[in-house]
Design a protein around this motif. Structure first.
Motif, PDB file in Angstrom:
ATOM      1  N   ARG A  63       0.777  -1.199   0.037  1.00 53.56           N
ATOM      2  CA  ARG A  63      -0.020  -0.044  -0.027  1.00 53.56           C
ATOM      3  C   ARG A  63       0.887   1.194   0.049  1.00 53.56           C
ATOM      4  N   ARG A  64       2.031   1.326   0.726  1.00 52.21           N
ATOM      5  CA  ARG A  64       2.844   2.372   0.705  1.00 52.21           C
ATOM      6  C   ARG A  64       3.370   2.895  -0.749  1.00 52.21           C
ATOM      7  N   GLN A  65       4.030   1.480  -1.081  1.00 48.01           N
ATOM      8  CA  GLN A  65       4.553   1.812  -2.491  1.00 48.01           C
ATOM      9  C   GLN A  65       3.556   2.323  -3.410  1.00 48.01           C
ATOM     10  N   ALA A  66       2.325   1.910  -3.390  1.00 48.60           N
ATOM     11  CA  ALA A  66       1.323   2.257  -4.530  1.00 48.60           C
ATOM     12  C   ALA A  66       0.958   3.650  -4.049  1.00 48.60           C
ATOM     13  N   ALA A  67       0.864   4.254  -2.788  1.00 47.94           N
ATOM     14  CA  ALA A  67       0.698   5.549  -2.421  1.00 47.94           C
ATOM     15  C   ALA A  67       1.896   6.477  -3.077  1.00 47.94           C
ATOM     16  N   LEU A  68       3.065   5.846  -2.759  1.00 48.66           N
ATOM     17  CA  LEU A  68       4.300   6.825  -3.519  1.00 48.66           C
ATOM     18  C   LEU A  68       4.192   6.709  -4.789  1.00 48.66           C
ATOM     19  N   SER A  69       3.751   5.476  -5.753  1.00 45.64           N
ATOM     20  CA  SER A  69       3.845   5.717  -7.112  1.00 45.64           C
ATOM     21  C   SER A  69       2.796   6.287  -7.547  1.00 45.64           C
ATOM     22  N   LEU A  70       1.663   6.582  -6.936  1.00 44.62           N
ATOM     23  CA  LEU A  70       0.624   7.410  -7.530  1.00 44.62           C
ATOM     24  C   LEU A  70       0.880   9.070  -7.675  1.00 44.62           C
ATOM     25  N   GLY A  71       2.048   9.096  -6.741  1.00 45.29           N
ATOM     26  CA  GLY A  71       2.676  10.640  -7.047  1.00 45.29           C
ATOM     27  C   GLY A  71       3.205  10.990  -8.238  1.00 45.29           C
ATOM     28  N   GLY A  72       3.336   9.941  -9.246  1.00 50.34           N
ATOM     29  CA  GLY A  72       3.801  10.064 -10.506  1.00 50.34           C
ATOM     30  C   GLY A  72       2.830  10.534 -11.499  1.00 50.34           C
ATOM     31  N   PHE A  73       1.438  10.497 -10.985  1.00 51.68           N
ATOM     32  CA  PHE A  73       0.533  10.764 -11.953  1.00 51.68           C
ATOM     33  C   PHE A  73      -0.680  11.852 -11.426  1.00 51.68           C
ATOM     34  N   ASP A  74      -1.369  12.412 -12.222  1.00 50.87           N
ATOM     35  CA  ASP A  74      -2.367  13.276 -11.776  1.00 50.87           C
ATOM     36  C   ASP A  74      -3.852  12.962 -12.095  1.00 50.87           C
ATOM     37  N   GLY A  75      -4.629  14.227 -11.910  1.00 53.19           N
ATOM     38  CA  GLY A  75      -6.015  13.593 -12.250  1.00 53.19           C
ATOM     39  C   GLY A  75      -7.108  13.276 -10.967  1.00 53.19           C
ATOM     40  N   THR A  76      -8.454  13.341 -11.163  1.00 56.13           N
ATOM     41  CA  THR A  76      -9.193  12.999 -10.283  1.00 56.13           C
ATOM     42  C   THR A  76      -9.323  11.633  -9.709  1.00 56.13           C
ATOM     43  N   GLU A  77      -8.814  10.598 -10.525  1.00 53.14           N
ATOM     44  CA  GLU A  77      -8.786   9.264 -10.070  1.00 53.14           C
ATOM     45  C   GLU A  77      -7.470   9.134  -9.165  1.00 53.14           C
ATOM     46  N   THR A  78      -6.543   9.686  -9.426  1.00 53.63           N
ATOM     47  CA  THR A  78      -5.308   9.569  -8.580  1.00 53.63           C
ATOM     48  C   THR A  78      -5.815  10.419  -7.369  1.00 53.63           C
ATOM     49  N   ALA A  79      -5.958  11.419  -7.308  1.00 56.69           N
ATOM     50  CA  ALA A  79      -6.618  11.896  -6.134  1.00 56.69           C
ATOM     51  C   ALA A  79      -7.563  11.257  -5.224  1.00 56.69           C
ATOM     52  N   ALA A  80      -8.552  10.620  -5.902  1.00 52.14           N
ATOM     53  CA  ALA A  80      -9.233   9.769  -5.218  1.00 52.14           C
ATOM     54  C   ALA A  80      -8.748   8.636  -4.473  1.00 52.14           C
TER      55      ALA A  80
END
Length: 323
Positions: A63-80
């Motif tokens: 989960r932590r790695q996924a949260a860190l990796s999402l930092g490389g993306f943008d948009g509403t789906e990422t934010a949610a």
């Protein structure tokens, strides 16, 4: 002696996001974590739903790695997805989500974060507001103003940040009220936030903060007066050159230079003999910005200062006077 087997990437032969996402179903959490990394490396927006799923994995490291990796993306789906991870019971996951949220650039991505400004957990409230600050989402103003009444200073400070980034004159009363907060960090944030306005009430509030008991607040005020660009602030900045904290005197010198305050020249000249090289340099820089010929003799007097940075700045200032 047996040969060491080379370490191989379990996903090196996988061709696309859909293939890589298969690794998220593996029984081994280490494999799932590598799958997350591989998905992030694609930089393909189609990886976001899979990373969002990984952010709810049973294993906290995944989960932590996924949260860190999402930092490389943008948009509403990422934010949610990050909004959900922000409330994760594992603090390391929540902290990773909070950091990734600050990478969002699309203003519309802030909308999933708005409800979190009222979350029961102060960490979540503060992190959501911190992310909203840079997005400059107009709808964030209401939650930010409400946050000024929060019991937690960290939340109030982030609320001030959101208001300050929106740079709207109608928010001045809220920011001015926050300059009287019981917490020094909230006061600092409010004073810095007022620098966007040249309104007399804003300048008056910033100038008043030069009497704050905390030197860090006075330092912020001295800097903010220069950024506000109101020449009437020169008098209080001149007085701030007697502040007991050198950090305040340094920022006051810088602001006087930025304001090109000729009336400050005699006092700034006196700072050329300060025992601290950093303040002598700042005084020379201010005199160069002001560019008053009356400063020539003083600047020539430190052109051979023992400190190389002071010498360099003094010579630059003399060139400014000659131009």
């Amino acid at each position: 002696m047996p040969k060491t087997q080379p370490v191989t990437d379990p996903f090196e032969d996988f061709g696309d996001v859909a293939d890589l996402a298969q690794g998220l179903a593996d029984a081994d959490p280490a494999v799932r974590r590598v799958a997350v990394l591989a998905l992030a490396e694609t930089a393909d927006p189609e990886a976001v739903p899979h990373l969002a799923r990984a952010a709810t994995d049973a294993d906290p490291d995944v989960r932590r790695q996924a949260a860190l990796s999402l930092g490389g993306f943008d948009g509403t789906e990422t934010a949610a997805a990050l909004a959900g991870a922000l409330a994760d019971p594992d603090r390391s996951v929540a902290a990773a989500a909070a950091e990734s949220l600050t990478e969002l650039k699309d203003a519309s991505a802030g909308r999933p974060l708005l409800p979190l400004a009222g979350h029961a957990d102060a960490f979540v409230r503060a992190a959501a507001l911190r992310a909203l600050r840079g997005l400059r989402l107009p709808e964030a103003l209401g939650p930010a103003v409400a946050a000024l009444g929060d019991a937690e200073p960290a939340v109030r400070a982030q609320g001030v940040g959101v208001i300050a980034y929106l740079k709207r004159e109608e928010t001045l009363p809220s920011l001015i009220a926050a300059t009287r907060d019981t917490d020094s960090e909230v006061r600092r944030a409010a004073i810095g936030g007022l620098a966007f306005s040249r309104h007399a009430s804003a300048v008056e509030a910033i100038a008043g903060a030069l009497r704050d008991p905390e030197w860090s607040v006075r330092e912020t005020a001295a800097e903010a007066l220069g950024r506000a660009g109101n020449p009437e602030a020169a008098e209080v900045l001149i007085a701030a050159l007697d502040d007991p904290a050198w950090q305040v005197r340094q920022k006051a010198l810088r602001s006087l230079g930025r304001l090109k305050a000729r009336r400050a020249v005699p006092t700034v000249l006196a700072a050329l003999s300060d025992a601290m090289a950093g303040l002598r340099k700042e005084a020379a820089a201010a005199l160069g910005e002001i560019a008053d010929p009356a400063a020539r003799a003083g600047l020539e007097g430190i052109a051979n200062d023992p400190d190389p940075d002071v010498r360099k700045t003094a010579r630059w200032a003399l060139e400014r006077l000659a131009a």
